[in-house]
Design an enzyme around this catalytic site. Sequence first.
Site, PDB file in Angstrom:
ATOM      1  CG  PHE A   1     -13.503   3.350  40.945  1.00 60.63           C
ATOM      2  CD1 PHE A   1     -14.801   3.806  41.146  1.00 60.63           C
ATOM      3  CD2 PHE A   1     -13.029   3.291  39.631  1.00 60.63           C
ATOM      4  CE1 PHE A   1     -15.608   4.207  40.073  1.00 60.63           C
ATOM      5  CE2 PHE A   1     -13.827   3.676  38.557  1.00 60.63           C
ATOM      6  CZ  PHE A   1     -15.114   4.131  38.773  1.00 60.63           C
ATOM      7  N   PRO A   2     -12.193   3.276  45.799  1.00 56.87           N
ATOM      8  CG  PRO A   2     -12.919   4.175  47.830  1.00 56.87           C
ATOM      9  CD  PRO A   2     -13.019   4.368  46.342  1.00 56.87           C
ATOM     10  CG  LEU A   3     -14.827   0.016  49.106  1.00 55.96           C
ATOM     11  CD1 LEU A   3     -16.264   0.138  49.603  1.00 55.96           C
ATOM     12  CD2 LEU A   3     -14.011  -0.864  50.051  1.00 55.96           C
ATOM     13  N   GLY A   4     -12.842  -0.705  44.681  1.00 53.09           N
ATOM     14  CA  GLY A   4     -12.814  -1.379  43.382  1.00 53.09           C
ATOM     15  C   GLY A   4     -14.005  -1.030  42.511  1.00 53.09           C
TER      16      GLY A   4
ATOM     17  CG  LEU B   1     -12.461  -5.824  47.890  1.00 55.18           C
ATOM     18  CD1 LEU B   1     -13.094  -4.607  48.555  1.00 55.18           C
ATOM     19  CD2 LEU B   1     -10.938  -5.757  47.996  1.00 55.18           C
TER      20      LEU B   1
ATOM     21  CE1 TYR C   1     -19.604  11.876  39.766  1.00 57.11           C
ATOM     22  CE2 TYR C   1     -19.625  12.507  42.065  1.00 57.11           C
ATOM     23  CZ  TYR C   1     -18.964  12.007  40.966  1.00 57.11           C
ATOM     24  OH  TYR C   1     -17.657  11.631  41.097  1.00 57.11           O
TER      25      TYR C   1
ATOM     26  N   GLY D   1     -16.532  -4.191  43.027  1.00 59.16           N
ATOM     27  CA  GLY D   1     -15.300  -4.432  43.790  1.00 59.16           C
ATOM     28  C   GLY D   1     -15.514  -5.238  45.068  1.00 59.16           C
TER      29      GLY D   1
HETATM   30  N1  LIG Z   1     -12.672  11.623  39.947  1.00 55.04           N
HETATM   31  C1  LIG Z   1     -13.338  10.713  39.303  1.00 55.04           C
HETATM   32  O1  LIG Z   1     -13.224  10.575  38.073  1.00 55.04           O
HETATM   33  C2  LIG Z   1     -14.253   9.791  40.052  1.00 55.04           C
HETATM   34  C3  LIG Z   1     -14.731   8.642  39.402  1.00 55.04           C
HETATM   35  C4  LIG Z   1     -15.561   7.799  40.123  1.00 55.04           C
HETATM   36  C5  LIG Z   1     -15.892   8.084  41.437  1.00 55.04           C
HETATM   37  N2  LIG Z   1     -15.413   9.211  42.046  1.00 55.04           N
HETATM   38  C6  LIG Z   1     -15.718   9.503  43.478  1.00 55.04           C
HETATM   39  O2  LIG Z   1     -15.199   8.443  44.261  1.00 55.04           O
HETATM   40  C7  LIG Z   1     -16.202   7.944  45.139  1.00 55.04           C
HETATM   41  C8  LIG Z   1     -15.940   6.480  45.411  1.00 55.04           C
HETATM   42  O3  LIG Z   1     -16.059   5.710  44.231  1.00 55.04           O
HETATM   43  P1  LIG Z   1     -17.301   4.734  43.963  1.00 55.04           P
HETATM   44  O4  LIG Z   1     -18.413   5.064  44.870  1.00 55.04           O
HETATM   45  O5  LIG Z   1     -17.584   4.780  42.502  1.00 55.04           O
HETATM   46  O6  LIG Z   1     -16.653   3.315  44.201  1.00 55.04           O
HETATM   47  P2  LIG Z   1     -16.249   2.496  45.523  1.00 55.04           P
HETATM   48  O7  LIG Z   1     -16.314   3.376  46.704  1.00 55.04           O
HETATM   49  O8  LIG Z   1     -14.998   1.755  45.206  1.00 55.04           O
HETATM   50  O9  LIG Z   1     -17.372   1.380  45.573  1.00 55.04           O
HETATM   51  C9  LIG Z   1     -18.732   1.660  45.605  1.00 55.04           C
HETATM   52  C10 LIG Z   1     -19.452   0.320  45.582  1.00 55.04           C
HETATM   53  O10 LIG Z   1     -19.159  -0.381  46.781  1.00 55.04           O
HETATM   54  C11 LIG Z   1     -20.362  -0.687  47.483  1.00 55.04           C
HETATM   55  N3  LIG Z   1     -20.036  -0.552  48.902  1.00 55.04           N
HETATM   56  C12 LIG Z   1     -19.664   0.565  49.581  1.00 55.04           C
HETATM   57  N4  LIG Z   1     -19.399   0.287  50.863  1.00 55.04           N
HETATM   58  C13 LIG Z   1     -19.589  -1.048  51.011  1.00 55.04           C
HETATM   59  C14 LIG Z   1     -19.475  -1.944  52.090  1.00 55.04           C
HETATM   60  N5  LIG Z   1     -19.095  -1.530  53.304  1.00 55.04           N
HETATM   61  N6  LIG Z   1     -19.747  -3.261  51.884  1.00 55.04           N
HETATM   62  C15 LIG Z   1     -20.126  -3.700  50.667  1.00 55.04           C
HETATM   63  N7  LIG Z   1     -20.264  -2.905  49.596  1.00 55.04           N
HETATM   64  C16 LIG Z   1     -19.996  -1.584  49.753  1.00 55.04           C
HETATM   65  C17 LIG Z   1     -21.399   0.282  46.976  1.00 55.04           C
HETATM   66  O11 LIG Z   1     -22.672  -0.297  46.982  1.00 55.04           O
HETATM   67  P3  LIG Z   1     -23.806   0.126  48.058  1.00 55.04           P
HETATM   68  O12 LIG Z   1     -24.371   1.434  47.616  1.00 55.04           O
HETATM   69  O13 LIG Z   1     -24.760  -1.015  48.001  1.00 55.04           O
HETATM   70  O14 LIG Z   1     -23.122   0.206  49.395  1.00 55.04           O
HETATM   71  C18 LIG Z   1     -20.937   0.479  45.532  1.00 55.04           C
HETATM   72  O15 LIG Z   1     -21.453  -0.574  44.721  1.00 55.04           O
HETATM   73  C19 LIG Z   1     -17.503   8.231  44.371  1.00 55.04           C
HETATM   74  O16 LIG Z   1     -18.640   8.160  45.220  1.00 55.04           O
HETATM   75  C20 LIG Z   1     -17.222   9.588  43.793  1.00 55.04           C
HETATM   76  O17 LIG Z   1     -17.488  10.584  44.775  1.00 55.04           O
HETATM   77  C21 LIG Z   1     -14.586  10.057  41.368  1.00 55.04           C
END
Ligand SMILES: NC(=O)c1ccc[n+]([C@@H]2O[C@H](COP(=O)([O-])OP(=O)(O)OC[C@H]3O[C@@H](n4cnc5c(N)ncnc54)[C@H](OP(=O)(O)O)[C@@H]3O)[C@@H](O)[C@H]2O)c1
Length: 295
Positions: A208-211, A222, A57, A218
């Site tokens: 991607f718990p929030l999509g 939602l 990252y 995502g």
């Molecule tokens: N193993 C793998 O291949 C892999 C791949 C991807 C990700 N990951 C891990 O999984 C974690 C989670 O995935 P992710 O961060 O990509 O996706 P996510 O948690 O599904 O969604 C992140 C998005 O949601 C927004 N968000 C978060 N909380 C919110 C809220 N309460 N209200 C409105 N919007 C909100 C964030 O924007 P804001 O910043 O504006 O809040 C961002 O745009 C990553 O941080 C990473 O550590 C692992």
Amino acid sequence: MSISFLGNQPIHRVGFGAMQLAGPNSFGPPADPEAAKAVLRHAVEHGVDHIDTAQFYGPDVVNDLIREALFPYPEGLRLATKVGAVRDDHGAWLPSGEPAGLKRQVEQNLRSLRVERLDLVNLRRFERDMPNGTEPPLADQLDALAELRDEGKIHMIGVSNAHADTVRAAIDRTGIVAVQNAYSILNRTDDAILRLCREHAIAFVPYFPLGSALGSGGPKHLAADPRVSAVARKHDVTPTQVALAWLFAQYERMLLIPGTSSIAHLNENLAAGALTLDGEDLALLDAVEPVPLGS
Ligand SMILES: NC(=O)c1ccc[n+]([C@@H]2O[C@H](COP(=O)([O-])OP(=O)(O)OC[C@H]3O[C@@H](n4cnc5c(N)ncnc54)[C@H](OP(=O)(O)O)[C@@H]3O)[C@@H](O)[C@H]2O)c1
């Protein structure tokens, strides 16, 4: 905050995904590194004891932010990382799963996070991204990580982006404690993997718990879903909190790592740990339409 288990270790169910703290596409530094560090400190001060990161990252950026913000780490903080990928000069994600490369990446994580042992290392597989590509044999990869576990450099091992057969093989060979695959109320493609985790009592840590932040994001989908909105209104919470509470309701070893660069969103995500959905909510939410990733 509610408690679950990672292996035999008690752990809070709401953790923090640190990927969003780097620049766009998790490449390069963020616009405001001090703000990113403030998010990390706020998370830990408010009970987060599980941070998901990766050397790739940034690359290097997110691990450096974590170390600068939090070292010396508070007692009980679990740092989970991933190995199996590198970035090219333009930020493209490339597989790098040769056993020697995995070991090198573990050493890089140990150095940049400034720890003697990583709490959880997920083997990031590419079998789904490149179904016709060649990947080093799973057994060799797992054995390399198990050697580092024997040496005390890794506490626990997980797999990420894995097919069910890979999860089964990893359980048998190495005793993994977690699977990290994409999963959310908007994307239930991996229902079978979740069942497998339940069967073996290993943690499911959906990314991607929030999509995700991809496409229009995502959280926007939602908010647009009438069922999610109806449940949110009923409990006087936000649609994203409903999405996180829905995940909790699927499995007692579901550990969440929602990613955010905003303290307000982080507070919302932490508060979702206290929301319990009832049978009527869950029945309604079962009918939420899937949303293709990146739309
Ligand atoms: N193993 C793998 O291949 C892999 C791949 C991807 C990700 N990951 C891990 O999984 C974690 C989670 O995935 P992710 O961060 O990509 O996706 P996510 O948690 O599904 O969604 C992140 C998005 O949601 C927004 N968000 C978060 N909380 C919110 C809220 N309460 N209200 C409105 N919007 C909100 C964030 O924007 P804001 O910043 O504006 O809040 C961002 O745009 C990553 O941080 C990473 O550590 C692992």
